[in-house]
Design an enzyme around this catalytic site. Structure first.
Site, mmCIF file in Angstrom:
data_model
loop_
_atom_site.group_PDB
_atom_site.id
_atom_site.type_symbol
_atom_site.label_atom_id
_atom_site.label_comp_id
_atom_site.label_asym_id
_atom_site.label_seq_id
_atom_site.Cartn_x
_atom_site.Cartn_y
_atom_site.Cartn_z
ATOM 1 N N GLU A 94 2.881 81.672 75.785
ATOM 2 C CA GLU A 94 3.071 81.660 74.333
ATOM 3 C C GLU A 94 4.223 82.547 73.868
ATOM 4 O OE1 GLU A 94 -0.770 82.671 72.724
ATOM 5 O OE2 GLU A 94 -1.732 80.868 73.509
ATOM 6 N N ASN A 115 3.681 78.525 79.765
ATOM 7 C CA ASN A 115 2.460 77.914 79.243
ATOM 8 C C ASN A 115 2.383 78.156 77.734
ATOM 9 O OD1 ASN A 115 -0.251 76.729 79.787
ATOM 10 N ND2 ASN A 115 -1.026 78.727 79.118
ATOM 11 N N HIS A 163 -4.807 72.446 73.161
ATOM 12 C CA HIS A 163 -5.965 72.692 72.299
ATOM 13 C C HIS A 163 -5.852 71.714 71.130
ATOM 14 C CE1 HIS A 163 -7.434 76.115 74.492
ATOM 15 N NE2 HIS A 163 -6.225 76.660 74.477
ATOM 16 N N GLU A 195 -5.330 73.842 79.214
ATOM 17 C CA GLU A 195 -6.454 74.368 78.422
ATOM 18 C C GLU A 195 -7.025 73.288 77.511
ATOM 19 O OE1 GLU A 195 -5.399 78.082 76.498
ATOM 20 O OE2 GLU A 195 -4.186 78.731 78.201
ATOM 21 N N ASP A 213 -8.929 71.033 75.276
ATOM 22 C CA ASP A 213 -10.195 70.821 74.572
ATOM 23 C C ASP A 213 -9.866 70.088 73.274
ATOM 24 O OD1 ASP A 213 -9.213 72.980 73.050
ATOM 25 O OD2 ASP A 213 -10.788 74.372 73.668
HETATM 26 C C1 XIL Z 1 -9.117 82.497 74.750
HETATM 27 C C2 XIL Z 1 -10.461 82.619 75.449
HETATM 28 O O1 XIL Z 1 -11.005 81.339 75.626
HETATM 29 C C3 XIL Z 1 -11.406 83.479 74.683
HETATM 30 O O2 XIL Z 1 -12.556 83.761 75.435
HETATM 31 C C4 XIL Z 1 -10.733 84.806 74.282
HETATM 32 O O3 XIL Z 1 -11.594 85.530 73.428
HETATM 33 C C5 XIL Z 1 -9.415 84.560 73.609
HETATM 34 O O4 XIL Z 1 -8.575 83.754 74.424
HETATM 35 N N1 XIL Z 1 -4.490 80.319 74.597
HETATM 36 C C6 XIL Z 1 -4.637 80.955 75.798
HETATM 37 C C7 XIL Z 1 -5.977 81.366 76.264
HETATM 38 O O5 XIL Z 1 -3.654 81.085 76.545
HETATM 39 O O6 XIL Z 1 -5.928 82.511 77.059
HETATM 40 C C8 XIL Z 1 -6.917 81.584 75.095
HETATM 41 O O7 XIL Z 1 -8.216 81.838 75.623
HETATM 42 C C9 XIL Z 1 -6.916 80.392 74.183
HETATM 43 C C10 XIL Z 1 -5.542 80.146 73.613
#
Ligand code: XIL
Length: 464
Positions: free
Chosen positions: A177, A220, A256, A285, A287
């Site tokens: 990020e 990422n 996400h 990631e 979802d």
């Molecule tokens: C999130 C986790 O799922 C949570 O448990 C934590 O509290 C915060 O981070 N982008 C990312 C991940 O790169 O590391 C994040 O994960 C979600 C957004």
């Protein structure tokens, strides 16, 4: 002893985890090795030359929720983790605040357990993450260090952590990020970029490569699934770094997503342009969260969610260098979504009781696994009684400094595997899931939603 039970026993030993055989494990009809006519996500993915992964719960928002750590305490969670996934990512356990809590202290225990589990279950591991603006320990963010000291701190961290897992991590999210939605470097929030300038990015990749020359090193980010200002910033930076000989090997989209947005169909083309640079791509990631009231989202939204999952995976499957698709948790009980996005949830592949959603079957379908059995009729008007999330955490950032990925934009991508390299994987097309009376299968109530969506036949599947 059934092979799954053996595997769990092995992992418990390897990880030092206390997990005595439970009645649930011994009596559950799903013992881990699918019958020949049943196939898991990881098996289907292997046939496609990709890995399918999941985040492993622990740390972060989990520390502020009442549920016990399922990775340590839930046999069913462990079974699904082992049986359905061929890649794992520590959700928080390798982040700075967890693994390097004090300046001179590293805490590897939690992450080591995940790596041991992965090795016991023939899974690869994605390491997450080394250079980020979030979830950094206070000693770092509030310390008073000179630039030289900070540079040395980052070098030591990367060398130590990557070195600790040398040979055991398939891919590292080296830089996470680092760009804003406008494609500008996060020079305010990110301590490394702010204090040391953009050149530190190349150094981070070089140090990681020195520590583990075989690990694939990734950028990422979220909202970088399609072609947009952010992903283009990564594309341009990657080209520049590759020209300079910096060991950058991959670009990954977190993905996400949410059903409130359309699916960004440029995901495939976005991955393809990184592919053309010779990079691997990945979804890391995935979802798909849903805004809803009441016990469960509507069939329509659940069908839309399945479609987002499916299109993401499809985008990855269509790009040769996309070899890894990871979901950010596989059970709603443990998802980060309700903790970070008020009024949203139901984002994962499985309901709280581990019953698969249409999205689960949609992933199989994208991998060529077609249902062949029509389950007994069910009443789509009356879905199974929802499992009330034991206790939903408050809707704000609990204990974590991670800001919600600023409103994720529409859509995201998909990807392929690594331990099973494409081409090396078997080409057999998985035969589909059939339910037999011997299994305590559940008839999925996909009828209404899926049939309406015209995307999938109803199928019955064993329950975990
Ligand atoms: C999130 C986790 O799922 C949570 O448990 C934590 O509290 C915060 O981070 N982008 C990312 C991940 O790169 O590391 C994040 O994960 C979600 C957004």
């Amino acid at each position: 002893m059934h092979s799954t039970m053996r595997r769990i026993a092995t992992l418990c030993l390897a990880a030092g985890v206390v997990c005595a055989p439970s009645a649930a494990l011994a009596s559950n009809t799903y013992e881990g090795d699918p019958a020949p006519d049943l196939i898991s996500l990881r098996e289907a993915a292997k046939a496609k030359g990709i890995v399918i992964g999941t985040a492993v719960a622990g740390g972060g928002h989990h520390d502020a929720t009442p549920e016990q750590n399922p990775f340590r305490n839930s046999p069913i969670y462990q079974r699904v983790l082992a049986n359905e996934f061929s890649s794992v990512t520590p959700e928080n356990q390798m982040k700075w605040d967890h693994i390097h809590p004090e300046k001179d202290t590293y805490s590897f225990t939690l992450a080591d357990e995940i790596v041991a589990f992965a090795q016991a279950n023939n899974q690869v591991v994605r390491g997450h993450t080394l250079l980020w603006h979030s979830q950094n320990p206070e000693w770092l963010e509030k310390g008073t260090f000179t630039k030289d000291e900070l540079r040395q701190i980052l070098k030591d961290h990367i060398t130590t952590v990557v070195g600790h897992y040398k040979g055991k991590i398939q891919q590292w999210d080296v830089a996470n990020e680092i760009f804003t939605g406008e494609g500008k470097l996060r020079t305010d929030e990110n301590i490394w970029l702010r204090e040391l300038g953009p050149e530190i990015i190349a150094d981070a990749f070089r140090w990681a490569h020195e520590a583990d020359p075989n690990a694939l090193l990734f950028f990422n980010d979220y909202s970088a699934e399609g072609i947009n200002d952010k992903s283009t910033a990564y594309y341009e930076l990657t080209k520049k770094l590759l020209n300079e000989g910096v060991p950058v090997h991959g670009f990954s989209a977190q993905a996400h997503l949410g059903t409130q947005w359309g699916f960004d169909t440029s995901m495939r083309d976005n991955f393809a342009r990184f592919d053309a640079l010779g990079l691997e791509t990945a979804i890391t990631e995935l979802d798909v969260r849903i805004k809803f009231d009441g016990p469960r989202p509507s069939d329509e939204l659940i069908a839309k969610q399945a479609d987002h999952y499916g299109q993401s995976l499809r985008a990855c499957l269509d790009v040769p260098g996309c070899k890894s698709v990871t979901v950010w948790g596989f059970n709603d009980t443990y998802s980060w979504v309700p903790s970070f996005f008020q009024g949203e949830g139901a984002a994962t592949l499985l309901w709280e009781d581990y019953t698969p959603k249409p999205a689960y079957f949609r992933l199989l379908k994208e991998m060529g696994v077609e249902p062949t059995v029509t389950p007994p009729p069910t009443n789509p008007q009356q879905p199974p009684a929802p499992q009330p999330p034991a206790t939903q955490p408050p809707a704000q950032n609990p204990g974590s400094t991670t800001p919600p990925p600023s409103t994720p934009k529409p859509n995201a991508p998909g990807d392929k595997d690594k331990a099973t390299k494409p081409g090396a994987g078997d080409k057999k097309t998985p035969q589909k899931i059939a339910q037999t009376g011997a299994l305590t299968g559940i008839a999925l109530l996909l009828g209404g939603g899926l049939a309406a969506a015209g995307s999938m036949a109803m199928i019955a599947r064993k329950r975990y």
